[in-house]
Design a protein around this motif. Structure first.
Motif, PDB file in Angstrom:
ATOM      1  N   UNK A  31       9.303   0.842 -64.495  1.00  0.00           N
ATOM      2  CA  UNK A  31       8.536   2.049 -64.178  1.00  0.00           C
ATOM      3  C   UNK A  31       7.970   2.045 -62.760  1.00  0.00           C
ATOM      4  N   UNK A  32       8.030   3.238 -62.152  1.00  0.00           N
ATOM      5  CA  UNK A  32       7.461   3.540 -60.840  1.00  0.00           C
ATOM      6  C   UNK A  32       8.221   2.876 -59.686  1.00  0.00           C
ATOM      7  N   UNK A  33       9.310   2.192 -59.991  1.00  0.00           N
ATOM      8  CA  UNK A  33      10.121   1.614 -58.918  1.00  0.00           C
ATOM      9  C   UNK A  33      11.011   2.698 -58.308  1.00  0.00           C
ATOM     10  N   UNK A  34      11.397   2.475 -57.040  1.00  0.00           N
ATOM     11  CA  UNK A  34      12.299   3.396 -56.342  1.00  0.00           C
ATOM     12  C   UNK A  34      13.412   2.596 -55.686  1.00  0.00           C
ATOM     13  N   UNK A  35      14.650   3.041 -55.903  1.00  0.00           N
ATOM     14  CA  UNK A  35      15.833   2.399 -55.319  1.00  0.00           C
ATOM     15  C   UNK A  35      16.619   3.467 -54.578  1.00  0.00           C
ATOM     16  N   UNK A  36      16.857   3.251 -53.286  1.00  0.00           N
ATOM     17  CA  UNK A  36      17.570   4.235 -52.474  1.00  0.00           C
ATOM     18  C   UNK A  36      18.652   3.550 -51.640  1.00  0.00           C
ATOM     19  N   UNK A  37      19.836   4.137 -51.614  1.00  0.00           N
ATOM     20  CA  UNK A  37      20.938   3.647 -50.776  1.00  0.00           C
ATOM     21  C   UNK A  37      21.154   2.148 -50.983  1.00  0.00           C
TER      22      UNK A  37
ATOM     23  N   UNK B 277      19.280   0.178 -67.774  1.00  0.00           N
ATOM     24  CA  UNK B 277      18.121   0.919 -68.270  1.00  0.00           C
ATOM     25  C   UNK B 277      17.275   1.308 -67.070  1.00  0.00           C
ATOM     26  N   UNK B 278      17.148   2.613 -66.841  1.00  0.00           N
ATOM     27  CA  UNK B 278      16.276   3.123 -65.780  1.00  0.00           C
ATOM     28  C   UNK B 278      15.040   3.670 -66.479  1.00  0.00           C
ATOM     29  N   UNK B 279      13.994   2.865 -66.442  1.00  0.00           N
ATOM     30  CA  UNK B 279      12.801   3.106 -67.255  1.00  0.00           C
ATOM     31  C   UNK B 279      11.683   3.664 -66.384  1.00  0.00           C
ATOM     32  N   UNK B 280      11.607   4.988 -66.303  1.00  0.00           N
ATOM     33  CA  UNK B 280      10.541   5.607 -65.513  1.00  0.00           C
ATOM     34  C   UNK B 280      10.665   5.316 -64.035  1.00  0.00           C
ATOM     35  N   UNK B 281      11.889   5.092 -63.546  1.00  0.00           N
ATOM     36  CA  UNK B 281      12.131   4.759 -62.144  1.00  0.00           C
ATOM     37  C   UNK B 281      13.038   5.808 -61.519  1.00  0.00           C
ATOM     38  N   UNK B 282      13.118   5.792 -60.183  1.00  0.00           N
ATOM     39  CA  UNK B 282      13.924   6.756 -59.447  1.00  0.00           C
ATOM     40  C   UNK B 282      15.024   6.036 -58.671  1.00  0.00           C
ATOM     41  N   UNK B 283      16.260   6.504 -58.830  1.00  0.00           N
ATOM     42  CA  UNK B 283      17.414   5.927 -58.132  1.00  0.00           C
ATOM     43  C   UNK B 283      18.105   7.041 -57.361  1.00  0.00           C
ATOM     44  N   UNK B 284      18.337   6.817 -56.080  1.00  0.00           N
ATOM     45  CA  UNK B 284      19.028   7.797 -55.236  1.00  0.00           C
ATOM     46  C   UNK B 284      20.159   7.104 -54.466  1.00  0.00           C
ATOM     47  N   UNK B 285      21.337   7.754 -54.454  1.00  0.00           N
ATOM     48  CA  UNK B 285      22.477   7.334 -53.627  1.00  0.00           C
ATOM     49  C   UNK B 285      22.732   5.830 -53.739  1.00  0.00           C
ATOM     50  N   UNK B 286      22.901   5.356 -54.948  1.00  0.00           N
ATOM     51  CA  UNK B 286      23.049   3.924 -55.166  1.00  0.00           C
ATOM     52  C   UNK B 286      24.156   3.634 -56.173  1.00  0.00           C
TER      53      UNK B 286
END
Length: 427
Positions: free
Chosen positions: A355-361, A336-345
Protein backbone atom coordinates in the motif's frame (compact mmCIF):
# COMPACT_ATOMS: atom_id res chain seq x y z
CA UNK A 1 9.88 -25.26 -57.72
CA UNK A 2 7.91 -22.67 -55.73
CA UNK A 3 5.24 -25.27 -55.00
CA UNK A 4 7.84 -27.57 -53.44
CA UNK A 5 9.68 -24.78 -51.57
CA UNK A 6 8.13 -25.43 -48.10
CA UNK A 7 8.98 -29.13 -48.41
CA UNK A 8 12.53 -28.22 -49.49
CA UNK A 9 12.98 -25.96 -46.44
CA UNK A 10 11.48 -28.63 -44.18
CA UNK A 11 14.13 -31.10 -45.32
CA UNK A 12 16.85 -28.53 -44.64
CA UNK A 13 15.68 -27.79 -41.10
CA UNK A 14 15.13 -31.48 -40.31
CA UNK A 15 18.73 -32.27 -41.28
CA UNK A 16 20.21 -29.35 -39.32
CA UNK A 17 21.65 -29.28 -35.79
CA UNK A 18 21.54 -25.91 -34.01
CA UNK A 19 24.17 -24.99 -31.41
CA UNK A 20 23.34 -22.10 -29.09
CA UNK A 21 26.39 -20.42 -27.51
CA UNK A 22 25.06 -19.63 -24.04
CA UNK A 23 28.16 -19.62 -21.88
CA UNK A 24 28.91 -15.91 -21.59
CA UNK A 25 28.56 -13.77 -18.51
CA UNK A 26 27.51 -10.53 -20.20
CA UNK A 27 29.57 -8.33 -17.90
CA UNK A 28 28.04 -5.09 -19.25
CA UNK A 29 24.84 -6.05 -17.44
CA UNK A 30 26.80 -5.45 -14.23
CA UNK A 31 25.38 -7.12 -11.11
CA UNK A 32 22.44 -8.65 -13.04
CA UNK A 33 24.87 -11.36 -14.12
CA UNK A 34 26.74 -11.86 -10.85
CA UNK A 35 24.86 -15.13 -10.30
CA UNK A 36 23.55 -16.06 -13.76
CA UNK A 37 24.75 -16.16 -17.36
CA UNK A 38 23.39 -13.46 -19.66
CA UNK A 39 21.12 -15.87 -21.61
CA UNK A 40 19.43 -16.80 -18.32
CA UNK A 41 18.47 -13.20 -17.48
CA UNK A 42 14.65 -12.78 -17.29
CA UNK A 43 13.05 -10.73 -20.06
CA UNK A 44 9.60 -9.53 -21.06
CA UNK A 45 7.65 -10.33 -17.89
CA UNK A 46 7.79 -14.13 -18.04
CA UNK A 47 10.58 -15.24 -20.39
CA UNK A 48 14.35 -15.59 -20.30
CA UNK A 49 16.65 -14.38 -23.07
CA UNK A 50 17.55 -17.98 -24.03
CA UNK A 51 13.87 -18.62 -24.86
CA UNK A 52 14.13 -16.50 -28.03
CA UNK A 53 16.72 -18.53 -30.00
CA UNK A 54 15.18 -21.75 -28.66
CA UNK A 55 11.71 -20.68 -29.82
CA UNK A 56 13.06 -19.56 -33.19
CA UNK A 57 14.55 -23.03 -33.67
CA UNK A 58 11.31 -24.75 -32.75
CA UNK A 59 9.15 -22.49 -34.91
CA UNK A 60 11.59 -22.89 -37.82
CA UNK A 61 11.31 -26.67 -37.67
CA UNK A 62 14.74 -27.27 -36.12
CA UNK A 63 14.28 -29.74 -33.30
CA UNK A 64 17.85 -30.93 -32.76
CA UNK A 65 19.48 -28.36 -30.52
CA UNK A 66 22.57 -28.19 -28.33
CA UNK A 67 22.97 -25.47 -25.68
CA UNK A 68 26.61 -24.81 -24.81
CA UNK A 69 26.96 -23.50 -21.26
CA UNK A 70 29.85 -22.41 -19.07
CA UNK A 71 29.52 -19.40 -16.73
CA UNK A 72 27.12 -19.86 -13.75
CA UNK A 73 24.65 -21.91 -15.75
CA UNK A 74 22.60 -23.46 -12.94
CA UNK A 75 19.46 -21.31 -13.30
CA UNK A 76 19.53 -21.67 -17.09
CA UNK A 77 19.97 -25.44 -16.92
CA UNK A 78 17.08 -25.67 -14.46
CA UNK A 79 14.94 -23.48 -16.72
CA UNK A 80 15.62 -25.62 -19.80
CA UNK A 81 15.04 -28.86 -17.93
CA UNK A 82 11.69 -27.64 -16.58
CA UNK A 83 10.40 -25.78 -19.63
CA UNK A 84 11.95 -27.43 -22.66
CA UNK A 85 11.66 -31.14 -21.90
CA UNK A 86 8.72 -31.76 -24.23
CA UNK A 87 10.69 -32.79 -27.34
CA UNK A 88 10.53 -36.49 -28.18
CA UNK A 89 13.74 -38.48 -28.40
CA UNK A 90 12.05 -41.29 -30.31
CA UNK A 91 11.42 -38.76 -33.12
CA UNK A 92 15.09 -37.71 -33.03
CA UNK A 93 14.17 -34.43 -31.33
CA UNK A 94 16.23 -33.09 -28.44
CA UNK A 95 17.69 -30.18 -26.55
CA UNK A 96 21.06 -31.29 -25.20
CA UNK A 97 22.86 -29.32 -22.52
CA UNK A 98 26.57 -29.19 -23.35
CA UNK A 99 28.48 -27.73 -20.40
CA UNK A 100 32.22 -27.11 -20.55
CA UNK A 101 33.58 -30.44 -19.38
CA UNK A 102 37.19 -30.64 -20.59
CA UNK A 103 36.35 -33.22 -23.24
CA UNK A 104 39.54 -32.46 -25.21
CA UNK A 105 42.01 -31.46 -22.52
CA UNK A 106 42.01 -31.50 -18.72
CA UNK A 107 43.67 -28.09 -18.79
CA UNK A 108 41.09 -26.07 -20.69
CA UNK A 109 37.48 -24.97 -20.45
CA UNK A 110 36.00 -23.22 -23.50
CA UNK A 111 38.67 -20.84 -24.78
CA UNK A 112 36.50 -19.11 -27.40
CA UNK A 113 33.33 -19.53 -29.41
CA UNK A 114 35.00 -21.76 -32.01
CA UNK A 115 36.70 -23.83 -29.33
CA UNK A 116 33.35 -24.36 -27.59
CA UNK A 117 31.98 -25.98 -30.75
CA UNK A 118 35.23 -27.87 -31.37
CA UNK A 119 35.15 -29.43 -27.90
CA UNK A 120 31.69 -30.86 -28.67
CA UNK A 121 32.39 -31.85 -32.26
CA UNK A 122 32.19 -35.58 -31.57
CA UNK A 123 28.66 -35.11 -30.20
CA UNK A 124 27.60 -33.06 -33.23
CA UNK A 125 29.13 -35.56 -35.64
CA UNK A 126 27.20 -38.42 -34.06
CA UNK A 127 23.96 -36.67 -35.04
CA UNK A 128 25.09 -36.69 -38.71
CA UNK A 129 23.66 -33.30 -39.74
CA UNK A 130 23.97 -31.85 -43.24
CA UNK A 131 24.22 -28.33 -41.82
CA UNK A 132 25.13 -26.80 -38.48
CA UNK A 133 23.43 -23.57 -37.37
CA UNK A 134 25.40 -21.62 -34.77
CA UNK A 135 23.51 -19.06 -32.69
CA UNK A 136 24.25 -16.53 -29.99
CA UNK A 137 22.12 -17.19 -26.92
CA UNK A 138 21.78 -13.60 -25.75
CA UNK A 139 19.73 -11.60 -28.28
CA UNK A 140 16.03 -10.75 -28.55
CA UNK A 141 14.50 -11.31 -31.99
CA UNK A 142 12.16 -13.53 -34.04
CA UNK A 143 13.68 -15.18 -37.11
CA UNK A 144 12.87 -18.01 -39.50
CA UNK A 145 16.15 -19.93 -39.74
CA UNK A 146 14.68 -22.01 -42.57
CA UNK A 147 14.88 -18.98 -44.87
CA UNK A 148 18.55 -18.56 -44.02
CA UNK A 149 19.25 -22.23 -44.70
CA UNK A 150 17.55 -21.94 -48.09
CA UNK A 151 19.68 -18.87 -48.87
CA UNK A 152 22.79 -20.83 -47.92
CA UNK A 153 21.96 -23.74 -50.22
CA UNK A 154 20.91 -21.52 -53.14
CA UNK A 155 24.36 -19.86 -53.11
CA UNK A 156 26.20 -23.19 -52.81
CA UNK A 157 27.92 -21.51 -49.85
CA UNK A 158 30.40 -23.03 -47.44
CA UNK A 159 29.28 -20.60 -44.75
CA UNK A 160 26.48 -18.03 -44.49
CA UNK A 161 26.33 -15.16 -41.99
CA UNK A 162 23.17 -13.32 -40.94
CA UNK A 163 23.58 -9.56 -41.06
CA UNK A 164 21.72 -6.42 -40.04
CA UNK A 165 22.23 -2.71 -40.66
CA UNK A 166 23.29 -0.69 -37.60
CA UNK A 167 24.39 2.95 -37.11
CA UNK A 168 28.10 3.54 -37.69
CA UNK A 169 28.60 4.66 -34.08
CA UNK A 170 27.72 1.12 -32.96
CA UNK A 171 30.20 -0.56 -35.33
CA UNK A 172 32.78 -1.10 -32.57
CA UNK A 173 30.47 -3.65 -30.92
CA UNK A 174 30.03 -5.89 -33.99
CA UNK A 175 31.80 -7.74 -36.72
CA UNK A 176 31.46 -5.49 -39.78
CA UNK A 177 31.31 -6.91 -43.29
CA UNK A 178 31.45 -5.73 -46.89
CA UNK A 179 29.25 -7.60 -49.36
CA UNK A 180 29.43 -7.78 -53.16
CA UNK A 181 26.47 -7.42 -55.48
CA UNK A 182 25.93 -11.20 -55.49
CA UNK A 183 25.75 -11.31 -51.69
CA UNK A 184 29.22 -12.75 -51.21
CA UNK A 185 31.20 -11.41 -48.24
CA UNK A 186 34.43 -9.82 -49.50
CA UNK A 187 35.72 -8.25 -46.28
CA UNK A 188 35.18 -8.65 -42.54
CA UNK A 189 36.57 -6.85 -39.48
CA UNK A 190 35.71 -7.89 -35.95
CA UNK A 191 34.81 -4.92 -33.73
CA UNK A 192 36.67 -2.20 -35.69
CA UNK A 193 38.01 0.61 -33.55
CA UNK A 194 38.20 3.13 -36.40
CA UNK A 195 37.06 3.70 -40.00
CA UNK A 196 34.58 0.81 -40.29
CA UNK A 197 33.42 -0.09 -43.80
CA UNK A 198 30.05 1.54 -44.42
CA UNK A 199 27.19 0.46 -46.68
CA UNK A 200 27.68 1.82 -50.23
CA UNK A 201 25.55 4.93 -50.64
CA UNK A 202 24.84 5.13 -46.90
CA UNK A 203 27.87 6.42 -44.97
CA UNK A 204 25.93 6.50 -41.68
CA UNK A 205 25.36 2.74 -41.43
CA UNK A 206 27.35 -0.48 -41.48
CA UNK A 207 26.46 -4.11 -42.18
CA UNK A 208 26.93 -5.99 -38.92
CA UNK A 209 27.16 -9.69 -38.18
CA UNK A 210 24.41 -10.98 -35.89
CA UNK A 211 26.49 -13.92 -34.64
CA UNK A 212 24.24 -16.34 -36.56
CA UNK A 213 26.08 -18.72 -38.89
CA UNK A 214 25.19 -21.65 -41.15
CA UNK A 215 27.94 -24.11 -42.08
CA UNK A 216 28.03 -27.19 -44.22
CA UNK A 217 28.74 -29.73 -41.49
CA UNK A 218 31.83 -31.38 -43.03
CA UNK A 219 33.29 -27.96 -43.86
CA UNK A 220 32.78 -26.79 -40.26
CA UNK A 221 34.60 -29.83 -38.88
CA UNK A 222 37.58 -29.20 -41.18
CA UNK A 223 37.85 -25.55 -40.18
CA UNK A 224 37.52 -26.22 -36.44
CA UNK A 225 40.28 -28.82 -36.58
CA UNK A 226 42.51 -26.45 -38.57
CA UNK A 227 41.87 -23.64 -36.08
CA UNK A 228 42.42 -25.89 -33.05
CA UNK A 229 45.87 -26.78 -34.42
CA UNK A 230 46.85 -23.10 -34.76
CA UNK A 231 48.76 -22.07 -31.60
CA UNK A 232 48.35 -18.37 -32.47
CA UNK A 233 44.55 -18.47 -32.71
CA UNK A 234 42.13 -17.19 -30.07
CA UNK A 235 39.73 -19.91 -31.34
CA UNK A 236 36.94 -17.42 -31.93
CA UNK A 237 34.58 -17.28 -34.91
CA UNK A 238 34.70 -13.50 -35.25
CA UNK A 239 38.41 -12.96 -34.67
CA UNK A 240 39.81 -16.06 -36.35
CA UNK A 241 37.52 -18.39 -38.29
CA UNK A 242 35.62 -15.83 -40.39
CA UNK A 243 38.62 -13.65 -41.44
CA UNK A 244 40.45 -16.79 -42.56
CA UNK A 245 37.53 -18.02 -44.67
CA UNK A 246 36.59 -14.82 -46.51
CA UNK A 247 39.22 -14.94 -49.27
CA UNK A 248 39.48 -18.72 -49.47
CA UNK A 249 35.93 -20.08 -49.50
CA UNK A 250 32.37 -19.22 -50.44
CA UNK A 251 31.07 -17.07 -47.57
CA UNK A 252 27.73 -15.32 -48.14
CA UNK A 253 25.60 -12.82 -46.24
CA UNK A 254 21.93 -13.30 -45.43
CA UNK A 255 19.95 -10.15 -44.70
CA UNK A 256 17.86 -10.34 -41.55
CA UNK A 257 15.15 -8.43 -43.44
CA UNK A 258 14.50 -11.59 -45.46
CA UNK A 259 13.76 -13.82 -42.48
CA UNK A 260 12.65 -11.52 -39.66
CA UNK A 261 9.25 -12.40 -38.20
CA UNK A 262 6.66 -9.93 -37.02
CA UNK A 263 8.22 -6.48 -37.46
CA UNK A 264 5.85 -3.51 -37.58
CA UNK A 265 4.79 -2.48 -41.11
CA UNK A 266 7.38 -0.09 -42.51
CA UNK A 267 9.59 -0.53 -39.44
CA UNK A 268 13.09 -1.84 -39.00
CA UNK A 269 13.53 -5.58 -38.36
CA UNK A 270 13.41 -6.11 -34.60
CA UNK A 271 16.69 -7.33 -33.08
CA UNK A 272 18.07 -6.23 -29.74
CA UNK A 273 21.32 -6.90 -27.95
CA UNK A 274 20.19 -6.22 -24.39
CA UNK A 275 23.80 -6.25 -23.29
CA UNK A 276 23.78 -3.16 -21.07
CA UNK A 277 21.54 -2.20 -18.15
CA UNK A 278 20.09 0.70 -20.16
CA UNK A 279 19.41 -1.43 -23.24
CA UNK A 280 17.81 -4.10 -21.05
CA UNK A 281 15.61 -1.57 -19.26
CA UNK A 282 14.57 0.10 -22.51
CA UNK A 283 13.76 -3.14 -24.37
CA UNK A 284 11.59 -4.37 -21.51
CA UNK A 285 9.67 -1.10 -21.18
CA UNK A 286 9.06 -1.06 -24.95
CA UNK A 287 6.80 -4.08 -24.39
CA UNK A 288 4.42 -1.96 -22.29
CA UNK A 289 3.70 0.42 -25.19
CA UNK A 290 0.35 0.31 -26.95
CA UNK A 291 1.93 -1.21 -30.07
CA UNK A 292 5.37 -2.59 -29.19
CA UNK A 293 7.87 -3.38 -31.93
CA UNK A 294 8.19 -6.93 -30.57
CA UNK A 295 4.88 -8.79 -30.72
CA UNK A 296 4.69 -11.33 -27.90
CA UNK A 297 1.01 -11.96 -28.61
CA UNK A 298 1.72 -13.55 -32.01
CA UNK A 299 0.21 -17.04 -32.02
CA UNK A 300 1.85 -17.89 -35.37
CA UNK A 301 5.40 -17.50 -33.99
CA UNK A 302 5.05 -17.91 -30.21
CA UNK A 303 7.88 -17.55 -27.73
CA UNK A 304 7.89 -20.64 -25.54
CA UNK A 305 9.08 -20.74 -21.95
CA UNK A 306 8.75 -22.54 -18.63
CA UNK A 307 5.19 -21.90 -17.42
CA UNK A 308 4.85 -21.78 -13.65
CA UNK A 309 1.43 -22.60 -12.23
CA UNK A 310 0.56 -19.21 -10.75
CA UNK A 311 -2.69 -17.50 -9.76
CA UNK A 312 -3.84 -14.51 -11.82
CA UNK A 313 -2.59 -11.03 -11.02
CA UNK A 314 -4.66 -9.21 -8.39
CA UNK A 315 -5.34 -5.49 -7.81
CA UNK A 316 -6.89 -4.65 -4.45
CA UNK A 317 -8.22 -1.61 -2.55
CA UNK A 318 -10.21 1.17 -4.14
CA UNK A 319 -9.94 4.10 -1.76
CA UNK A 320 -9.03 7.69 -2.55
CA UNK A 321 -5.46 7.45 -1.24
CA UNK A 322 -5.06 3.69 -1.48
CA UNK A 323 -5.97 2.27 -4.86
CA UNK A 324 -4.36 -0.74 -6.53
CA UNK A 325 -3.85 0.27 -10.18
CA UNK A 326 -1.44 -0.30 -13.07
CA UNK A 327 -1.37 1.88 -16.18
CA UNK A 328 0.54 1.31 -19.45
CA UNK A 329 2.19 -1.70 -17.84
CA UNK A 330 2.48 -5.45 -18.18
CA UNK A 331 1.69 -7.48 -15.07
CA UNK A 332 2.47 -11.20 -14.84
CA UNK A 333 0.82 -14.02 -12.94
CA UNK A 334 1.13 -14.16 -9.18
CA UNK A 335 1.46 -10.38 -8.80
CA UNK A 336 -0.47 -8.50 -6.12
CA UNK A 337 -0.77 -4.72 -6.39
CA UNK A 338 -2.19 -3.88 -2.99
CA UNK A 339 -3.26 -0.24 -2.79
CA UNK A 340 -0.22 0.80 -4.87
CA UNK A 341 0.27 2.68 -8.14
CA UNK A 342 2.22 1.30 -11.13
CA UNK A 343 2.91 3.34 -14.26
CA UNK A 344 4.78 2.37 -17.47
CA UNK A 345 6.42 -0.67 -15.93
CA UNK A 346 7.00 -4.38 -16.48
CA UNK A 347 6.27 -6.69 -13.54
CA UNK A 348 7.52 -10.27 -13.68
CA UNK A 349 5.91 -13.15 -11.78
CA UNK A 350 5.13 -13.04 -8.04
CA UNK A 351 5.77 -9.34 -7.46
CA UNK A 352 3.99 -7.83 -4.47
CA UNK A 353 3.66 -4.05 -4.18
CA UNK A 354 2.26 -2.91 -0.89
CA UNK A 355 0.00 0.00 0.00
CA UNK A 356 0.89 3.60 -0.88
CA UNK A 357 3.94 2.55 -2.89
CA UNK A 358 4.57 4.02 -6.35
CA UNK A 359 6.47 2.34 -9.19
CA UNK A 360 7.17 4.27 -12.40
CA UNK A 361 9.17 3.34 -15.51
CA UNK A 362 10.57 0.27 -13.77
CA UNK A 363 11.44 -3.32 -14.59
CA UNK A 364 10.67 -5.55 -11.59
CA UNK A 365 12.01 -9.10 -11.82
CA UNK A 366 10.31 -12.11 -10.16
CA UNK A 367 9.68 -12.57 -6.44
CA UNK A 368 10.20 -8.92 -5.47
CA UNK A 369 8.40 -7.46 -2.45
CA UNK A 370 8.07 -3.65 -2.38
CA UNK A 371 7.29 -2.14 1.00
CA UNK A 372 4.71 0.46 1.90
CA UNK A 373 5.27 4.07 0.82
CA UNK A 374 8.29 3.09 -1.31
CA UNK A 375 8.92 5.16 -4.44
CA UNK A 376 10.81 3.56 -7.33
CA UNK A 377 11.46 5.39 -10.60
CA UNK A 378 13.55 4.39 -13.66
CA UNK A 379 14.82 1.27 -11.93
CA UNK A 380 15.67 -2.36 -12.62
CA UNK A 381 14.97 -4.44 -9.49
CA UNK A 382 16.61 -7.86 -9.49
CA UNK A 383 14.89 -11.09 -8.54
CA UNK A 384 14.14 -11.64 -4.86
CA UNK A 385 14.71 -8.07 -3.62
CA UNK A 386 12.84 -7.02 -0.51
CA UNK A 387 12.44 -3.24 -0.85
CA UNK A 388 12.13 -1.64 2.61
CA UNK A 389 9.23 0.59 3.53
CA UNK A 390 9.61 4.23 2.42
CA UNK A 391 12.72 3.52 0.36
CA UNK A 392 13.22 5.97 -2.52
CA UNK A 393 15.27 5.19 -5.64
CA UNK A 394 15.59 6.91 -8.98
CA UNK A 395 15.17 10.44 -7.65
CA UNK A 396 18.47 11.50 -6.02
CA UNK A 397 21.32 10.24 -8.20
CA UNK A 398 24.05 10.97 -5.66
CA UNK A 399 22.18 9.05 -2.96
CA UNK A 400 21.54 6.11 -5.32
CA UNK A 401 25.20 5.92 -6.32
CA UNK A 402 26.14 5.39 -2.68
CA UNK A 403 24.14 2.16 -2.53
CA UNK A 404 23.34 0.96 -6.04
CA UNK A 405 24.60 0.92 -9.63
CA UNK A 406 23.45 3.94 -11.68
CA UNK A 407 23.97 4.09 -15.43
CA UNK A 408 25.11 7.13 -17.38
CA UNK A 409 21.52 8.07 -18.22
CA UNK A 410 20.22 7.51 -14.71
CA UNK A 411 18.80 3.98 -14.68
CA UNK A 412 19.23 2.52 -11.18
CA UNK A 413 19.99 -1.19 -10.80
CA UNK A 414 19.17 -2.73 -7.41
CA UNK A 415 20.09 -6.30 -6.44
CA UNK A 416 19.55 -8.20 -3.18
CA UNK A 417 23.26 -8.00 -2.32
CA UNK A 418 23.14 -4.19 -2.52
CA UNK A 419 20.33 -4.24 0.04
CA UNK A 420 22.27 -6.49 2.42
CA UNK A 421 20.17 -9.51 1.41
CA UNK A 422 22.21 -12.51 0.26
CA UNK A 423 20.13 -15.22 -1.43
CA UNK A 424 23.30 -16.79 -2.87
CA UNK A 425 25.29 -16.73 0.34
CA UNK A 426 28.05 -19.34 0.44
CA UNK A 427 29.69 -18.60 3.80
Amino acid sequence: MQKDFPRFVSRLTKNTVALILAGGRGSRLKQLTDWRAKPAVPFGGKFRIIDFPLSNCLNSGIRRIGVLTQYKAHSMIKHIQRGWGFLRGEFNEFIELLPAQQRISELNWYKGTADAVFQNMDIVRNHEPDHVLILAGDHIYKMDYGEMLACHVSHAADMTMACIEVPIEQAHAFGVMTVGEDGRVVDFTEKPTENPATIPGNPERVLASMGIYVFNASFLYEQLIRDADDPHSDHDFGHNIIPYLISRYRVYAHSFKDSCIGSLPGGEPYWRDVGTVEAYWSANLDLAKITPELDLYDTHWPIWTYQEQLPPAKFVFDEEERRGIAMDSTVSGGCIISGATVRRSVLFSNVQINSFATVEDAVILPDVDIGRHAYLRRCVIDKGCKIPERMVAGVDRAEDERRFHVTENGITLITPDMLGQYPHQIR
